[in-house]
Scaffold this motif. Structure first.
Motif, PDB file in Angstrom:
ATOM      1  N   PHE A  34      15.075  18.628 -15.612  1.00  0.00           N
ATOM      2  CA  PHE A  34      14.724  17.271 -15.838  1.00  0.00           C
ATOM      3  C   PHE A  34      15.259  16.122 -14.729  1.00  0.00           C
ATOM      4  O   PHE A  34      14.592  15.490 -14.222  1.00  0.00           O
ATOM      5  CB  PHE A  34      15.078  16.879 -17.261  1.00  0.00           C
ATOM      6  N   TYR A  35      16.676  16.591 -14.653  1.00  0.00           N
ATOM      7  CA  TYR A  35      17.518  15.648 -13.671  1.00  0.00           C
ATOM      8  C   TYR A  35      16.781  15.588 -12.387  1.00  0.00           C
ATOM      9  O   TYR A  35      16.533  14.433 -11.699  1.00  0.00           O
ATOM     10  CB  TYR A  35      18.701  15.946 -13.830  1.00  0.00           C
ATOM     11  N   LEU A  36      16.716  16.882 -11.678  1.00  0.00           N
ATOM     12  CA  LEU A  36      16.144  16.934 -10.419  1.00  0.00           C
ATOM     13  C   LEU A  36      14.714  16.725 -10.148  1.00  0.00           C
ATOM     14  O   LEU A  36      14.429  15.873  -9.183  1.00  0.00           O
ATOM     15  CB  LEU A  36      16.150  18.637  -9.851  1.00  0.00           C
ATOM     16  N   LEU A  37      13.897  16.953 -10.985  1.00  0.00           N
ATOM     17  CA  LEU A  37      12.526  16.106 -11.173  1.00  0.00           C
ATOM     18  C   LEU A  37      12.402  14.665 -10.993  1.00  0.00           C
ATOM     19  O   LEU A  37      11.709  14.037 -10.493  1.00  0.00           O
ATOM     20  CB  LEU A  37      11.702  16.968 -12.308  1.00  0.00           C
ATOM     21  N   THR A  38      13.271  14.236 -11.909  1.00  0.00           N
ATOM     22  CA  THR A  38      13.366  12.682 -12.158  1.00  0.00           C
ATOM     23  C   THR A  38      13.841  12.042 -10.815  1.00  0.00           C
ATOM     24  O   THR A  38      13.400  10.980 -10.292  1.00  0.00           O
ATOM     25  CB  THR A  38      14.420  12.326 -13.195  1.00  0.00           C
ATOM     26  N   ILE A  39      14.788  12.392 -10.289  1.00  0.00           N
ATOM     27  CA  ILE A  39      15.282  12.055  -8.918  1.00  0.00           C
ATOM     28  C   ILE A  39      14.283  12.137  -7.748  1.00  0.00           C
ATOM     29  O   ILE A  39      14.070  11.545  -7.081  1.00  0.00           O
ATOM     30  CB  ILE A  39      16.903  12.711  -8.411  1.00  0.00           C
ATOM     31  N   ALA A  40      13.789  13.587  -7.503  1.00  0.00           N
ATOM     32  CA  ALA A  40      12.719  13.648  -6.909  1.00  0.00           C
ATOM     33  C   ALA A  40      11.490  12.531  -7.151  1.00  0.00           C
ATOM     34  O   ALA A  40      11.005  12.299  -6.128  1.00  0.00           O
ATOM     35  CB  ALA A  40      12.236  15.103  -6.693  1.00  0.00           C
ATOM     36  N   ALA A  41      10.830  12.649  -8.117  1.00  0.00           N
ATOM     37  CA  ALA A  41       9.837  11.713  -8.445  1.00  0.00           C
ATOM     38  C   ALA A  41       9.957  10.216  -8.042  1.00  0.00           C
ATOM     39  O   ALA A  41       9.327   9.498  -7.352  1.00  0.00           O
ATOM     40  CB  ALA A  41       9.261  11.933  -9.644  1.00  0.00           C
ATOM     41  N   ASN A  42      11.244   9.882  -8.519  1.00  0.00           N
ATOM     42  CA  ASN A  42      11.337   8.401  -8.275  1.00  0.00           C
ATOM     43  C   ASN A  42      11.934   8.063  -6.850  1.00  0.00           C
ATOM     44  O   ASN A  42      11.615   7.066  -6.294  1.00  0.00           O
ATOM     45  CB  ASN A  42      12.595   7.930  -9.300  1.00  0.00           C
ATOM     46  N   MET A  43      12.617   9.192  -6.083  1.00  0.00           N
ATOM     47  CA  MET A  43      12.956   9.165  -4.741  1.00  0.00           C
ATOM     48  C   MET A  43      11.623   8.934  -4.008  1.00  0.00           C
ATOM     49  O   MET A  43      11.351   8.273  -3.020  1.00  0.00           O
ATOM     50  CB  MET A  43      13.909  10.017  -4.285  1.00  0.00           C
ATOM     51  N   LEU A  44      10.607   9.833  -4.520  1.00  0.00           N
ATOM     52  CA  LEU A  44       9.344   9.809  -3.920  1.00  0.00           C
ATOM     53  C   LEU A  44       8.823   8.418  -3.892  1.00  0.00           C
ATOM     54  O   LEU A  44       7.778   8.033  -2.861  1.00  0.00           O
ATOM     55  CB  LEU A  44       8.376  10.986  -4.429  1.00  0.00           C
ATOM     56  N   ILE A  45       8.644   7.812  -4.980  1.00  0.00           N
ATOM     57  CA  ILE A  45       8.085   6.470  -5.083  1.00  0.00           C
ATOM     58  C   ILE A  45       8.691   5.549  -4.204  1.00  0.00           C
ATOM     59  O   ILE A  45       8.054   4.461  -3.412  1.00  0.00           O
ATOM     60  CB  ILE A  45       7.956   5.979  -6.679  1.00  0.00           C
ATOM     61  N   VAL A  46      10.030   5.568  -4.308  1.00  0.00           N
ATOM     62  CA  VAL A  46      10.865   4.413  -3.394  1.00  0.00           C
ATOM     63  C   VAL A  46      10.455   4.684  -1.826  1.00  0.00           C
ATOM     64  O   VAL A  46      10.258   3.714  -1.005  1.00  0.00           O
ATOM     65  CB  VAL A  46      12.249   4.384  -3.685  1.00  0.00           C
ATOM     66  N   GLY A  47      10.435   6.078  -1.543  1.00  0.00           N
ATOM     67  CA  GLY A  47      10.072   6.219  -0.155  1.00  0.00           C
ATOM     68  C   GLY A  47       8.874   5.660   0.326  1.00  0.00           C
ATOM     69  O   GLY A  47       8.609   5.285   1.366  1.00  0.00           O
ATOM     70  N   ILE A  48       7.963   6.125  -0.575  1.00  0.00           N
ATOM     71  CA  ILE A  48       6.470   5.773  -0.105  1.00  0.00           C
ATOM     72  C   ILE A  48       6.309   4.569  -0.005  1.00  0.00           C
ATOM     73  O   ILE A  48       5.533   3.834   0.816  1.00  0.00           O
ATOM     74  CB  ILE A  48       5.414   6.389  -1.202  1.00  0.00           C
ATOM     75  N   VAL A  49       6.603   3.632  -1.177  1.00  0.00           N
ATOM     76  CA  VAL A  49       6.659   2.203  -1.062  1.00  0.00           C
ATOM     77  C   VAL A  49       7.335   1.567   0.151  1.00  0.00           C
ATOM     78  O   VAL A  49       6.906   0.778   0.902  1.00  0.00           O
ATOM     79  CB  VAL A  49       7.112   1.629  -2.292  1.00  0.00           C
ATOM     80  N   THR A  50       8.691   2.160   0.421  1.00  0.00           N
ATOM     81  CA  THR A  50       9.146   1.616   1.786  1.00  0.00           C
ATOM     82  C   THR A  50       8.596   1.706   2.903  1.00  0.00           C
ATOM     83  O   THR A  50       8.494   1.131   3.817  1.00  0.00           O
ATOM     84  CB  THR A  50      10.572   2.222   1.726  1.00  0.00           C
ATOM     85  N   CYS A  53       3.078   0.276   4.996  1.00  0.00           N
ATOM     86  CA  CYS A  53       3.269  -1.234   5.195  1.00  0.00           C
ATOM     87  C   CYS A  53       2.480  -2.083   4.117  1.00  0.00           C
ATOM     88  O   CYS A  53       2.884  -3.315   3.992  1.00  0.00           O
ATOM     89  CB  CYS A  53       2.583  -1.572   6.783  1.00  0.00           C
ATOM     90  N   THR A  54       1.457  -1.562   3.751  1.00  0.00           N
ATOM     91  CA  THR A  54       0.760  -2.232   2.620  1.00  0.00           C
ATOM     92  C   THR A  54       1.311  -2.362   1.310  1.00  0.00           C
ATOM     93  O   THR A  54       1.445  -3.428   0.577  1.00  0.00           O
ATOM     94  CB  THR A  54      -0.702  -1.855   2.526  1.00  0.00           C
ATOM     95  N   LEU A  55       1.713  -1.250   0.844  1.00  0.00           N
ATOM     96  CA  LEU A  55       2.551  -1.269  -0.414  1.00  0.00           C
ATOM     97  C   LEU A  55       3.836  -2.104  -0.664  1.00  0.00           C
ATOM     98  O   LEU A  55       4.033  -2.806  -1.810  1.00  0.00           O
ATOM     99  CB  LEU A  55       3.020   0.174  -0.966  1.00  0.00           C
ATOM    100  N   ASN A 297      -3.986   3.748  -4.575  1.00  0.00           N
ATOM    101  CA  ASN A 297      -3.468   3.169  -3.400  1.00  0.00           C
ATOM    102  C   ASN A 297      -2.094   4.203  -3.314  1.00  0.00           C
ATOM    103  O   ASN A 297      -1.990   4.376  -2.261  1.00  0.00           O
ATOM    104  CB  ASN A 297      -3.140   1.839  -3.816  1.00  0.00           C
ATOM    105  N   PHE A 298      -1.470   4.391  -4.360  1.00  0.00           N
ATOM    106  CA  PHE A 298      -0.324   5.259  -4.076  1.00  0.00           C
ATOM    107  C   PHE A 298      -0.659   6.807  -3.709  1.00  0.00           C
ATOM    108  O   PHE A 298      -0.014   7.344  -2.805  1.00  0.00           O
ATOM    109  CB  PHE A 298       0.130   5.309  -5.462  1.00  0.00           C
TER     110      PHE A 298
END
Length: 315
Positions: A34-50, A53-55, A297-298
């Motif tokens: 659960f911990y590793l999946l949570t970290i990976a999923a949320n880091m993916l969101i932060v990385g993609i948005v960062t 250019c549009t997001l 969009n994501f």
């Protein structure tokens, strides 16, 4: 009379989930996943948005990136210590570390409540005022709301942590929980008073119910607007997405209201530990999935990143 230094210094024992060695290793594997999946999923969101250019210029995704960053630290405030305790027999935590865990857990939890309110308000503006949305929710206003969510969350936590640091512990310092929380600390304290309960629960009611009221008003208006859409197909898709968000929000609020808006003398610590798993471990994993699962969009931004990485490797 026991002095304050004598009664607060030393170590606490986190009881966690007492069980056989095999069960402990099983729990370790489950919660580590659960911990590793949570970290990976949320880091993916932060990385993609960062990186997109549009997001990163869209308020909705700016909120989502900060919310995901918050979830990473929210689950990290409790789960790593719990994982260590599953592997060792010495489940101790120092007094200072315990109070620090109380502070950061509540600070991040209160910040999440404020984020849920401002994110619901953002969707309210986008759906009910689509033509004026860009002028109502500017990037600067979005950043100000994000900043105030963080500030209010971390300041509010002081109102819980300071009373916790004043508690005296005269007997065995065994906390029947998997992390330091105010409820179990009140349970083993020898100087808990009615005024302590009144102050704590009054504050809990104000923060939790006020943020729930703001979030609920926004979602009620959103659902009403969706119901008035002329096309059945568009209405069903929008309604389905909104309901999935609302279910997660209500689950989070429901569990924390069960935990924190009731007198401490009525708490059943073994049941509380199970309930705590939902808002401390499960919800931080479910949130990023719910907010991005049906977001085109994501999905497009992810495919673009994957294509860029594939091109790099093929060169």
């Amino acid at each position: 009379m026991i002095s304050r230094n004598q009664s607060t210094a030393g170590m606490f024992i986190l009881l966690g989930f007492p069980s056989s060695r095999q069960a402990q290793l099983f729990f370790f594997g489950i919660f580590l996943a659960f911990y590793l999946l949570t970290i990976a999923a949320n880091m993916l969101i932060v990385g993609i948005v960062t990186l997109d250019c549009t997001l990163k210029k869209t308020p909705m995704y700016i909120f989502l990136a900060h919310f995901s960053f918050l979830e990473i630290w929210y689950i990290t405030a409790t789960v790593p210590k719990m994982l260590m305790d599953f592997l060792t027999d010495n489940n101790t935590i120092s007094y200072n570390s315990c109070i620090a865990q109380v502070y950061f857990f509540y600070a991040l939890g209160f910040t999440e409540l404020f984020f849920l309110s401002v994110m619901a308000y953002d969707r309210y503006l986008a759906i009910l005022h689509p033509l004026r949305y860009s002028s109502l929710m500017t990037i600067n206003r979005c950043q100000v709301m994000i900043l105030w969510s963080w500030i209010c969350g971390f300041i509010s936590s002081l109102l819980v942590t300071i009373p916790s640091s004043r508690l005296l512990f005269c007997g065995q310092k065994i906390i029947n929980h998997f992390f330091c929380d105010l409820m179990p600390l009140l349970h083993i304290s020898c100087n808990q008073t009615l005024s302590t309960d009144v102050i704590y629960y009054a504050f809990a009611w104000i923060i939790i119910l006020y943020s729930l009221l703001l979030t609920g008003i926004s979602y009620v208006q959103i659902i009403r607007a969706i119901y008035c859409l002329p096309f059945q197909l568009g209405r069903s898709k929008a309604f389905s997405s909104c309901v999935s968000h609302l279910v997660v929000v209500l689950t989070f609020y429901g569990t924390i209201m069960f935990m924190y808006i009731r007198p401490s003398r009525k708490c059943t610590l073994n049941v509380d530990k199970v309930v705590s798993i939902f808002y401390a471990v499960v919800i931080p994993l479910v949130n990023p999935l719910v907010y991005t699962l049906r977001n085109r969009n994501f999905h497009t931004a992810i495919r673009k990143r994957i294509s860029c990485v594939a091109v790099m490797f093929c060169q």
